[in-house]
Design an enzyme around this catalytic site. Sequence first.
Site, PDB file in Angstrom:
ATOM      1  N   HIS A   1      -3.207  40.623 -19.248  1.00  0.00           N
ATOM      2  CA  HIS A   1      -3.130  41.665 -18.202  1.00  0.00           C
ATOM      3  C   HIS A   1      -3.448  43.005 -18.866  1.00  0.00           C
ATOM      4  O   HIS A   1      -4.499  43.156 -19.476  1.00  0.00           O
ATOM      5  CB  HIS A   1      -1.735  41.580 -17.566  1.00  0.00           C
TER       6      HIS A   1
ATOM      7  N   ASP B   1     -10.872  46.682 -18.448  1.00  0.00           N
ATOM      8  CA  ASP B   1     -10.374  46.883 -19.809  1.00  0.00           C
ATOM      9  C   ASP B   1     -11.470  46.831 -20.867  1.00  0.00           C
ATOM     10  O   ASP B   1     -11.215  47.123 -22.035  1.00  0.00           O
ATOM     11  CB  ASP B   1      -9.311  45.821 -20.137  1.00  0.00           C
TER      12      ASP B   1
ATOM     13  N   HIS C   1     -11.915  37.893 -14.361  1.00  0.00           N
ATOM     14  CA  HIS C   1     -10.864  38.425 -13.489  1.00  0.00           C
ATOM     15  C   HIS C   1     -10.541  37.384 -12.440  1.00  0.00           C
ATOM     16  O   HIS C   1     -11.437  36.684 -11.970  1.00  0.00           O
ATOM     17  CB  HIS C   1     -11.334  39.728 -12.810  1.00  0.00           C
TER      18      HIS C   1
HETATM   19  N1  CMC Z   1     -13.641  34.429 -22.041  1.00  0.00           N
HETATM   20  C1  CMC Z   1     -14.089  33.161 -22.069  1.00  0.00           C
HETATM   21  N2  CMC Z   1     -13.874  32.264 -21.090  1.00  0.00           N
HETATM   22  C2  CMC Z   1     -13.150  32.697 -20.032  1.00  0.00           C
HETATM   23  C3  CMC Z   1     -12.656  34.011 -19.939  1.00  0.00           C
HETATM   24  C4  CMC Z   1     -12.939  34.896 -20.995  1.00  0.00           C
HETATM   25  N3  CMC Z   1     -12.500  36.154 -20.977  1.00  0.00           N
HETATM   26  N4  CMC Z   1     -11.972  34.159 -18.792  1.00  0.00           N
HETATM   27  C5  CMC Z   1     -12.034  32.974 -18.167  1.00  0.00           C
HETATM   28  N5  CMC Z   1     -12.752  32.089 -18.926  1.00  0.00           N
HETATM   29  C6  CMC Z   1     -13.116  30.714 -18.567  1.00  0.00           C
HETATM   30  C7  CMC Z   1     -11.940  29.780 -18.738  1.00  0.00           C
HETATM   31  O1  CMC Z   1     -11.906  29.198 -20.012  1.00  0.00           O
HETATM   32  C8  CMC Z   1     -12.225  28.765 -17.658  1.00  0.00           C
HETATM   33  O2  CMC Z   1     -13.244  27.912 -18.117  1.00  0.00           O
HETATM   34  P1  CMC Z   1     -13.210  26.344 -17.720  1.00  0.00           P
HETATM   35  O3  CMC Z   1     -13.405  26.325 -16.231  1.00  0.00           O
HETATM   36  O4  CMC Z   1     -14.331  25.753 -18.488  1.00  0.00           O
HETATM   37  O5  CMC Z   1     -11.870  25.832 -18.151  1.00  0.00           O
HETATM   38  C9  CMC Z   1     -12.809  29.605 -16.523  1.00  0.00           C
HETATM   39  O6  CMC Z   1     -13.434  30.722 -17.179  1.00  0.00           O
HETATM   40  C10 CMC Z   1     -11.783  30.100 -15.511  1.00  0.00           C
HETATM   41  O7  CMC Z   1     -10.749  30.766 -16.223  1.00  0.00           O
HETATM   42  P2  CMC Z   1      -9.245  30.849 -15.740  1.00  0.00           P
HETATM   43  O8  CMC Z   1      -8.364  31.058 -16.936  1.00  0.00           O
HETATM   44  O9  CMC Z   1      -8.934  29.695 -14.854  1.00  0.00           O
HETATM   45  O10 CMC Z   1      -9.300  32.166 -14.850  1.00  0.00           O
HETATM   46  P3  CMC Z   1      -8.052  33.016 -14.361  1.00  0.00           P
HETATM   47  O11 CMC Z   1      -8.441  33.596 -13.064  1.00  0.00           O
HETATM   48  O12 CMC Z   1      -6.796  32.224 -14.434  1.00  0.00           O
HETATM   49  O13 CMC Z   1      -7.949  34.153 -15.487  1.00  0.00           O
HETATM   50  C11 CMC Z   1      -8.121  36.194 -16.635  1.00  0.00           C
HETATM   51  C12 CMC Z   1      -8.288  35.474 -15.290  1.00  0.00           C
HETATM   52  C13 CMC Z   1      -8.357  37.692 -16.441  1.00  0.00           C
HETATM   53  C14 CMC Z   1      -6.674  36.004 -17.148  1.00  0.00           C
HETATM   54  C15 CMC Z   1      -9.135  35.589 -17.641  1.00  0.00           C
HETATM   55  O14 CMC Z   1     -10.455  35.820 -17.182  1.00  0.00           O
HETATM   56  C16 CMC Z   1      -8.945  36.151 -19.050  1.00  0.00           C
HETATM   57  O15 CMC Z   1      -8.145  35.626 -19.816  1.00  0.00           O
HETATM   58  N6  CMC Z   1      -9.699  37.253 -19.431  1.00  0.00           N
HETATM   59  C17 CMC Z   1      -9.514  37.864 -20.716  1.00  0.00           C
HETATM   60  C18 CMC Z   1      -8.314  38.806 -20.672  1.00  0.00           C
HETATM   61  C19 CMC Z   1      -8.612  40.060 -19.890  1.00  0.00           C
HETATM   62  O16 CMC Z   1      -9.648  40.699 -20.070  1.00  0.00           O
HETATM   63  N7  CMC Z   1      -7.650  40.454 -19.039  1.00  0.00           N
HETATM   64  C20 CMC Z   1      -7.751  41.678 -18.237  1.00  0.00           C
HETATM   65  C21 CMC Z   1      -7.894  41.399 -16.778  1.00  0.00           C
HETATM   66  S1  CMC Z   1      -8.374  42.833 -15.807  1.00  0.00           S
HETATM   67  C22 CMC Z   1      -7.154  44.002 -15.983  1.00  0.00           C
HETATM   68  C23 CMC Z   1      -5.774  43.539 -15.796  1.00  0.00           C
HETATM   69  O17 CMC Z   1      -5.459  42.740 -14.912  1.00  0.00           O
HETATM   70  O18 CMC Z   1      -4.917  43.996 -16.526  1.00  0.00           O
END
Ligand code: CMC
Length: 432
Positions: A268, A364, A308
């Site tokens: 987050h 971010d 996201h």
């Molecule tokens: N890098 C590489 N792969 C990713 C990433 C990433 N940053 N984000 C998602 N994926 C992949 C993930 O491995 C999955 O692949 P597969 O379908 O093959 O298993 C797919 O994309 C879907 O990911 P998810 O974890 O199910 O997606 P989510 O909606 O649960 O997670 C998230 C959203 C923001 C937590 C995630 O994209 C992430 O960890 N991003 C990196 C951390 C980040 O930048 N966070 C800030 C978010 S915006 C500001 C805020 O909210 O604070």
Amino acid sequence: MPDETISVIDNRTGRRYEIPIRDGAIGAADLQKITTDGPAAGLMSYDPAFLNTAACRSAITFIDGDKGILRYRGYPIEQLAENATFLEVAWLLRHGELPDQKQYDQFVHDITYHTYVHENFRKFLEGFRYDAHPMAMLNSSIAGLASFYPSARNIFDENERNISIIRLLAKTPTIAAFSYRHVKGLPFVYPDNRLSYVENFLSMIARMSESKYEANPTFARALEILFILHADHEQNASTNAVRSVGSSHVDPFSAVSAGVAALFGPLHGGANEQVLRMITEIGNVKNVPKFIEGVKSGEGGRLMGFGHRVYKSYDPRAKIVKRLADDVFKVVGVDKDLEIALELERIALSDDYFTSRKLYPNVDFYTGLIYRSMAFPTDFFTVLFAIARMAGWLAQWEEMLLDKEQKIARPRQLYIGPAERPYRSKLKNSVS
Ligand code: CMC
């Protein structure tokens, strides 16, 4: 009307049910009437991490994740970032309309008047180790404020809510700046009520012996814009935490401290800190392709600042932040790490792994580079996010409290543990 219900046939019993559709959603509680004749309770919906569950009705923030749209109370984020002040936005989020001049002047006066914290806070903060993470300090300090304002527990008294909201908006920058100075071993700088909200914060951070601090206008405006961009983001993890904890009718200081805790996490608000650490680790543009391969294979962790839950196109805030980075780098000179960030973005946006999963830069991705160029330490980035998000948490907390449909947040579970079994002690000297 046919489009206002959904017909469900339970294949276990052959029974048919009409479930109402309201605002594009079915009520999970309506599923309870779907039962078998056996002992099992009515049907539940299972949605770990709220992938497809609306937990409230809200009139505060609108996001269209596919189109990359973000609006506060109907106003496009781009227009607010360009023209508004952070306090104007904070008022808008809470009250639903932009303040007129009289309301704004009174609000600014009230916030300015409440920036000081009780002197006992000095001792409280001095109790932390020199290397304490500023988010850990902020989290416990915001919770600690509850002990100074016991009447804040009267949450259904509008005047109490009002003063608590003013206090939180006014004191969070002061506590944040004191935490910064504590880590640096510098004397605390008290608020200067002649300055604007953002300038006063920068003064408490950076002022040394000068009688009046003058902030760099580019930095002050950049920070104001970043505060506006971070002010609210509908039902994100920290807002959900605030609403959930607040639903127990605890005081607002305790409720929003849960938001600070959730924001601390690297998935987050903590992501801005992790982006910078990631870029530092990559070290050189030529290492970017290898790093991307590591992300794709799953061995190198995630590409921080990408992806996201809601945005499945470019985060509109990231677009504004990228432009803002150009303004700031004109003042401080180009950051060598910006090159790495641009290359990461370029490769990721043309790579099937990222495009097929709709992973685009989020807010971010570039904020850390801006904060660092303003000389903020890496572990302070999420604190800056928290100062801004306080406005959204408070608006959402009050909306939740006044919403007649809300009750204490208490999810159900699907129990998957052992069935009943008799107690047989495994201890040596057991009496059984
Ligand atoms: N890098 C590489 N792969 C990713 C990433 C990433 N940053 N984000 C998602 N994926 C992949 C993930 O491995 C999955 O692949 P597969 O379908 O093959 O298993 C797919 O994309 C879907 O990911 P998810 O974890 O199910 O997606 P989510 O909606 O649960 O997670 C998230 C959203 C923001 C937590 C995630 O994209 C992430 O960890 N991003 C990196 C951390 C980040 O930048 N966070 C800030 C978010 S915006 C500001 C805020 O909210 O604070």
